[in-house]
Motif scaffolding. Structure first.
Motif, PDB file in Angstrom:
ATOM      1  N   MET A  37       0.852  -1.169   0.000  1.00  0.00           N
ATOM      2  CA  MET A  37       0.000   0.000   0.000  1.00  0.00           C
ATOM      3  C   MET A  37       0.895   1.227   0.000  1.00  0.00           C
ATOM      4  O   MET A  37       1.897   1.284   0.715  1.00  0.00           O
ATOM      5  CB  MET A  37      -0.896  -0.019   1.245  1.00  0.00           C
ATOM      6  N   ARG A  38       0.512   2.250  -0.803  1.00  0.00           N
ATOM      7  CA  ARG A  38       1.271   3.496  -0.836  1.00  0.00           C
ATOM      8  C   ARG A  38       0.330   4.660  -1.124  1.00  0.00           C
ATOM      9  O   ARG A  38      -0.757   4.478  -1.665  1.00  0.00           O
ATOM     10  CB  ARG A  38       2.399   3.427  -1.853  1.00  0.00           C
ATOM     11  N   ILE A  39       0.799   5.835  -0.767  1.00  0.00           N
ATOM     12  CA  ILE A  39       0.073   7.063  -1.020  1.00  0.00           C
ATOM     13  C   ILE A  39       0.811   7.787  -2.137  1.00  0.00           C
ATOM     14  O   ILE A  39       2.019   8.023  -2.033  1.00  0.00           O
ATOM     15  CB  ILE A  39       0.029   7.966   0.240  1.00  0.00           C
ATOM     16  N   ASP A  66      -4.032   9.914  -3.241  1.00  0.00           N
ATOM     17  CA  ASP A  66      -4.761   8.660  -3.457  1.00  0.00           C
ATOM     18  C   ASP A  66      -4.005   7.488  -2.828  1.00  0.00           C
ATOM     19  O   ASP A  66      -2.778   7.489  -2.755  1.00  0.00           O
ATOM     20  CB  ASP A  66      -4.936   8.369  -4.954  1.00  0.00           C
ATOM     21  N   VAL A  67      -4.769   6.492  -2.407  1.00  0.00           N
ATOM     22  CA  VAL A  67      -4.199   5.275  -1.837  1.00  0.00           C
ATOM     23  C   VAL A  67      -4.133   4.232  -2.946  1.00  0.00           C
ATOM     24  O   VAL A  67      -5.140   3.951  -3.597  1.00  0.00           O
ATOM     25  CB  VAL A  67      -5.071   4.741  -0.674  1.00  0.00           C
ATOM     26  N   ALA A  84      -6.252   2.370   8.558  1.00  0.00           N
ATOM     27  CA  ALA A  84      -6.810   3.709   8.366  1.00  0.00           C
ATOM     28  C   ALA A  84      -5.951   4.785   9.021  1.00  0.00           C
ATOM     29  O   ALA A  84      -5.758   5.871   8.453  1.00  0.00           O
ATOM     30  CB  ALA A  84      -8.243   3.766   8.892  1.00  0.00           C
ATOM     31  N   ASP A  85      -5.417   4.502  10.214  1.00  0.00           N
ATOM     32  CA  ASP A  85      -4.577   5.497  10.895  1.00  0.00           C
ATOM     33  C   ASP A  85      -3.303   5.757  10.097  1.00  0.00           C
ATOM     34  O   ASP A  85      -2.878   6.906   9.939  1.00  0.00           O
ATOM     35  CB  ASP A  85      -4.213   5.032  12.305  1.00  0.00           C
ATOM     36  N   TRP A  86      -2.691   4.688   9.607  1.00  0.00           N
ATOM     37  CA  TRP A  86      -1.478   4.829   8.790  1.00  0.00           C
ATOM     38  C   TRP A  86      -1.786   5.642   7.537  1.00  0.00           C
ATOM     39  O   TRP A  86      -1.015   6.525   7.150  1.00  0.00           O
ATOM     40  CB  TRP A  86      -0.923   3.460   8.407  1.00  0.00           C
ATOM     41  N   ILE A  87      -2.905   5.345   6.892  1.00  0.00           N
ATOM     42  CA  ILE A  87      -3.294   6.055   5.668  1.00  0.00           C
ATOM     43  C   ILE A  87      -3.463   7.547   5.962  1.00  0.00           C
ATOM     44  O   ILE A  87      -2.961   8.399   5.218  1.00  0.00           O
ATOM     45  CB  ILE A  87      -4.588   5.454   5.070  1.00  0.00           C
TER      46      ILE A  87
END
Length: 167
Positions: A1-3, A8-9, A30-33
């Motif tokens: 997973m990356r931003i 955008d995720v 969700a917190d990491w995102i």
């Protein structure tokens, strides 16, 4: 997973993983995102503030930047090109924010970013040598890095400093 840059995720998923598993994974992180999106946004704002230090909206501003840039890089190009035995056919400048310079090996032309004016001179010299090295080696191969080591031994340090300043 990356931003990605726009916030955008992007999630890479193994073949066969169910949509519900992916959604659960995203929910669990969700917190990491949220934190990663905030960091990305802050980094983008710092980056834009960095580039906005050099006004290039008018023709006069671009002409002034071009004169200042060429005054700085011309002696570097002359000295290093002679030492390396290369001769760029054309040197131009553009307002590039995604790269500091580029070399067209086929035409022998080098294009430099106006924004080099925002960097310390030794970091600018690193970019000049980098692009001149491409006239000898088009790719970023081991041979290219050996050329950089030979003609600008502090290139790794200059690259780190440039990234630190502009990010």
């Amino acid at each position: 997973m990356r931003i990605v840059k726009n916030g955008d995720v992007h999630v890479s998923v193994p073949i066969g993983m169910s949509k519900s598993q992916v959604e659960r994974f995203i929910e669990e992180h969700a917190d990491w995102i949220a934190k990663a999106r905030q960091n990305t946004s802050e980094r983008q704002q710092r980056r834009m503030a960095f580039f906005q230090q050099l006004p290039l909206q008018t023709t006069a501003q671009k002409a002034s930047a071009l004169r200042r840039l060429m005054t700085m890089v011309a002696p570097m190009i002359e000295r290093h090109a002679k030492e390396m035995g290369v001769s760029p056919k054309r040197i131009t400048a553009r307002a590039m924010i995604s790269r500091w310079g580029m070399c067209n090996v086929k035409t022998g032309s080098i294009c430099l970013s106006y924004y080099l004016l925002l960097l310390p001179e030794w970091c600018v010299e690193h970019v000049v040598v980098h692009e001149l090295c491409h006239l000898l080696e088009p790719s970023h191969s081991a041979r290219f890095h050996a050329l950089m080591d030979r003609y600008f031994p502090r290139w790794r340090e200059a690259r780190r400093e440039t990234r630190k300043i502009s990010l």
